[in-house]
Design a protein around this motif. Structure first.
Motif, short mmCIF file in Angstrom:
data_model
loop_
_atom_site.label_atom_id
_atom_site.label_comp_id
_atom_site.label_asym_id
_atom_site.label_seq_id
_atom_site.Cartn_x
_atom_site.Cartn_y
_atom_site.Cartn_z
N ALA A 29 0.82 -1.21 0.14
CA ALA A 29 -0.30 0.09 -0.55
C ALA A 29 1.10 1.54 -0.21
O ALA A 29 0.68 1.91 -0.59
CB ALA A 29 -1.07 -0.40 1.42
N ASP A 30 1.94 1.13 0.96
CA ASP A 30 3.03 2.67 0.25
C ASP A 30 3.91 2.42 -0.38
O ASP A 30 4.23 3.38 -0.84
CB ASP A 30 4.32 2.19 2.22
CG ASP A 30 3.22 2.14 2.94
OD1 ASP A 30 1.77 2.90 3.05
OD2 ASP A 30 4.01 1.88 4.41
N ASN A 31 4.11 1.49 -1.44
CA ASN A 31 5.33 1.26 -1.93
C ASN A 31 4.54 0.73 -3.15
O ASN A 31 4.42 -0.61 -4.14
CB ASN A 31 5.79 0.85 -1.93
CG ASN A 31 6.98 0.70 -0.08
OD1 ASN A 31 7.28 2.03 -0.49
ND2 ASN A 31 6.40 0.74 0.50
N PHE A 363 14.30 -9.37 8.22
CA PHE A 363 12.93 -9.40 7.05
C PHE A 363 12.91 -8.05 6.33
O PHE A 363 12.32 -7.93 5.49
CB PHE A 363 11.47 -10.09 7.51
CG PHE A 363 10.03 -9.63 7.53
CD1 PHE A 363 9.91 -10.97 6.21
CD2 PHE A 363 10.06 -8.19 7.41
CE1 PHE A 363 8.26 -10.46 5.97
CE2 PHE A 363 8.37 -8.16 6.85
CZ PHE A 363 7.54 -9.30 5.78
N ASP A 364 12.10 -7.06 6.74
CA ASP A 364 12.31 -5.72 6.11
C ASP A 364 13.23 -4.80 5.86
O ASP A 364 12.84 -4.65 4.35
CB ASP A 364 12.09 -4.59 7.97
CG ASP A 364 10.58 -4.62 9.02
OD1 ASP A 364 9.85 -5.61 8.08
OD2 ASP A 364 10.76 -4.41 10.14
N LYS A 365 14.36 -5.21 5.77
CA LYS A 365 15.42 -4.54 5.27
C LYS A 365 15.79 -5.71 3.72
O LYS A 365 15.35 -4.92 2.91
CB LYS A 365 17.06 -5.15 5.42
CG LYS A 365 18.20 -4.57 5.05
CD LYS A 365 19.73 -4.82 5.66
CE LYS A 365 20.56 -5.40 5.20
NZ LYS A 365 20.98 -4.78 3.34
N LEU A 366 15.32 -6.98 3.58
CA LEU A 366 15.09 -7.62 2.13
C LEU A 366 13.89 -6.64 1.58
O LEU A 366 13.50 -7.11 0.23
CB LEU A 366 14.47 -8.70 2.19
CG LEU A 366 16.37 -9.92 2.53
CD1 LEU A 366 15.68 -11.35 1.77
CD2 LEU A 366 17.38 -9.22 1.06
N MET A 367 12.49 -6.93 2.48
CA MET A 367 11.45 -6.19 1.24
C MET A 367 11.45 -4.65 0.83
O MET A 367 11.49 -4.43 0.03
CB MET A 367 10.65 -6.25 2.90
CG MET A 367 9.17 -6.11 1.57
SD MET A 367 7.62 -6.63 2.88
CE MET A 367 7.78 -5.57 4.51
N ASN A 368 12.29 -4.01 1.77
CA ASN A 368 13.14 -2.30 1.16
C ASN A 368 14.01 -2.41 0.43
O ASN A 368 13.52 -2.24 -0.65
CB ASN A 368 12.88 -1.88 2.42
CG ASN A 368 12.12 -1.42 3.58
OD1 ASN A 368 11.51 -0.34 3.69
ND2 ASN A 368 12.01 -2.00 4.88
N ARG A 408 22.45 -8.41 -4.92
CA ARG A 408 22.60 -7.16 -4.47
C ARG A 408 22.74 -6.56 -3.59
O ARG A 408 23.71 -5.41 -3.38
CB ARG A 408 22.14 -6.27 -5.43
CG ARG A 408 22.53 -6.26 -7.14
CD ARG A 408 21.81 -4.85 -8.14
NE ARG A 408 21.52 -6.05 -8.93
CZ ARG A 408 19.67 -6.17 -9.46
NH1 ARG A 408 19.44 -4.66 -8.37
NH2 ARG A 408 19.02 -7.01 -9.60
N SER A 409 21.94 -7.33 -2.81
CA SER A 409 21.90 -5.87 -1.53
C SER A 409 22.15 -6.10 -0.77
O SER A 409 22.79 -5.60 0.27
CB SER A 409 20.17 -6.52 -1.60
OG SER A 409 20.18 -6.97 -0.21
N SER A 410 22.76 -7.79 -0.04
CA SER A 410 24.12 -8.08 0.63
C SER A 410 25.14 -7.00 0.41
O SER A 410 26.55 -6.99 0.64
CB SER A 410 24.01 -9.43 0.88
OG SER A 410 23.95 -10.16 -0.28
N SER A 411 25.48 -7.05 -0.59
CA SER A 411 26.59 -6.22 -1.19
C SER A 411 26.96 -4.49 -1.24
O SER A 411 28.00 -4.29 -1.26
CB SER A 411 27.84 -6.62 -2.56
OG SER A 411 26.16 -5.80 -3.69
#
Ligand code: MLT
Length: 412
Positions: A29-31, A363-368, A408-411
């Motif tokens: 809903a926010d994104n 969880f929040d980090k991966l989702m964002n 990508r997100s973990s690098s």
């Protein structure tokens, strides 16, 4: 004044997968532009196989004609399905079962949740930690667990059997006597398995202590390696102490259609306060005939096609597809430097979060960052904290994309 069943008030938070759905819906809903990939709940994405669909169509057509219409079926399932289950899933593994030891139902979730009704409220139960939350929550509702200790993240009366990196995600036998033991192998959530020798120790423990093992084998079709038991009844003596839950959900794509079965051998007994034995098979039959009117006929007609030659071939292709996803997830995460478990004989990969990050934080980090949804390990128990589960049930395209995004997100 209607009084509440106060056991329900002891439940900690909402059901794990409802909480995840709530958070994902809020994020969407926010994104609204975010292209979210869901590898959270273990829900399948491949359609039912053509053999199953054809059989279901036929079943529906039969219901539309006066000559072939069927009303209530046998509560424990149609013999045409039970016979095929025994012939295909058990006889080839040297397990002999009779038709009245197999109970067809509308799902392993309901069976694993309902089965505890047959046990006294004072039984001591043991679960692995992490664990599929249904075993715990259904016992909380029944008043068998004591209250939830927020600091520990555990219920006071449950014996938790930690599955950690140190013990290779394999639980040790309880140090004190327990009456009911929930085991799930291949495991949800860790994706790990027990060997026959390891499972035998549990059967021996249960025989010695007159405990019952509630064995969830919903993921047996994903076993790839030799020496991993598909059924607890491959272990000598298990018929005296074990009940086994099986499902068509993950094996054959029935998550939305609902069909499963539970094996309750005639030798398994529970005892009354005078020490007299009672047959669990007879008690489950009594429970099911009272509270359940059988899985629907078209669904059982579809399920039996899983065992036809075409059905078997088609289902094998689907399972191969998911296990290739599991390989992609496993190897991708390893390349990205993550410590992982499972994914070899199970459709789940259990990863350690980076830098000891909390599972909900990850969880929040991966989702964002990556628009990827997984399941926080903490949702499966205190020992799941610091871990995260990804499922192999996505589409190939989404699985590949998700792994690229996680890398990508973990690098960063
Ligand atoms: C899971 O994601 O753990 C499963 O889909 C839950 C279930 O089978 O009910």
């Amino acid at each position: 004044m209607a009084l509440v069943n106060e056991n329900y008030l002891k439940l900690s938070g909402s059901y794990l997968f409802s909480e995840i759905a709530r958070r994902v819906n809020q994020f969407k809903a926010d994104n609204p532009e975010a292209d979210i990939i869901r590898l959270g709940i273990g829900d399948v994405t491949r359609p039912l196989s053509p053999a199953v669909i054809e059989a279901m169509h036929k079943g529906v057509a039969e219901m539309g004609s006066a000559e072939t219409f069927r009303g209530y079926g046998p509560e424990q399932g149609y013999p045409f399905l039970i016979e095929k289950i025994i012939e295909n899933d058990f006889t080839p593994r040297g397990v002999e079962l009779s038709v009245d030891e197999v109970f067809v139902s509308d799902g392993a979730k309901s069976d694993t949740a309902n089965f505890q009704e047959l046990f006294g409220a004072d039984n001591i139960m043991a679960v692995t930690d992490p664990v599929y939350p249904v075993y715990v929550d259904s016992n909380v509702m029944a008043g068998r667990t004591g209250t939830f200790n927020i600091e520990k993240g555990q219920y006071g009366k449950i014996i938790y059997l930690p599955c950690t990196e140190q013990n290779g995600m394999k639980p040790s036998l309880p140090e004190t006597r327990v009456d009911m033991i929930y085991l799930c192998f291949p495991n949800n959530p860790t994706g790990m398995t027990l060997s026959k020798e390891e499972l035998k120790q549990w059967v021996d423990y249960a025989r010695k202590n007159r405990s019952i093992i509630l064995f969830d084998a919903a993921y047996e079709a994903f076993i790839r390696e030799e020496g991993v038991p598909h059924s607890i009844f491959e272990i000598e003596g298990a018929r005296e102490v074990a009940v086994e839950f099986r499902s068509f959900s993950k094996t054959a794509g029935f998550t939305g259609t609902r069909c499963a079965y539970t094996i309750v051998p005639k030798e398994v007994n529970v005892y009354d306060s005078k020490g007299e034995a009672h047959s669990l098979n007879q008690l489950w039959l009594r429970r099911q005939t009272t509270k359940f009117n059988g899985a629907s006929y078209p669904v059982q007609a579809g399920a039996v096609a899983v065992f036809s030659e075409e059905g078997k071939q088609q289902i094998k292709e689907t399972i191969d597809y998911y296990m290739e996803n599991a390989r992609i997830i496993r190897e991708g995460l390893q390349e990205a430097g993550y410590t992982i478990f499972g994914g070899v004989n199970a459709p789940y990969v259990w990863m350690k979060t980076p830098n000891d990050m909390g599972s909900w934080e990850f969880f929040d980090k991966l989702m964002n960052d990556a628009y990827v949804v997984g399941t926080p390990g903490a949702g499966f128990g205190a020992n799941g904290e610091g871990y995260f589960r990804l499922t192999a049930f996505g589409t190939r395209e989404n699985t590949l994309k998700a792994i690229e995004r996680i890398k990508r997100s973990s690098s960063k």
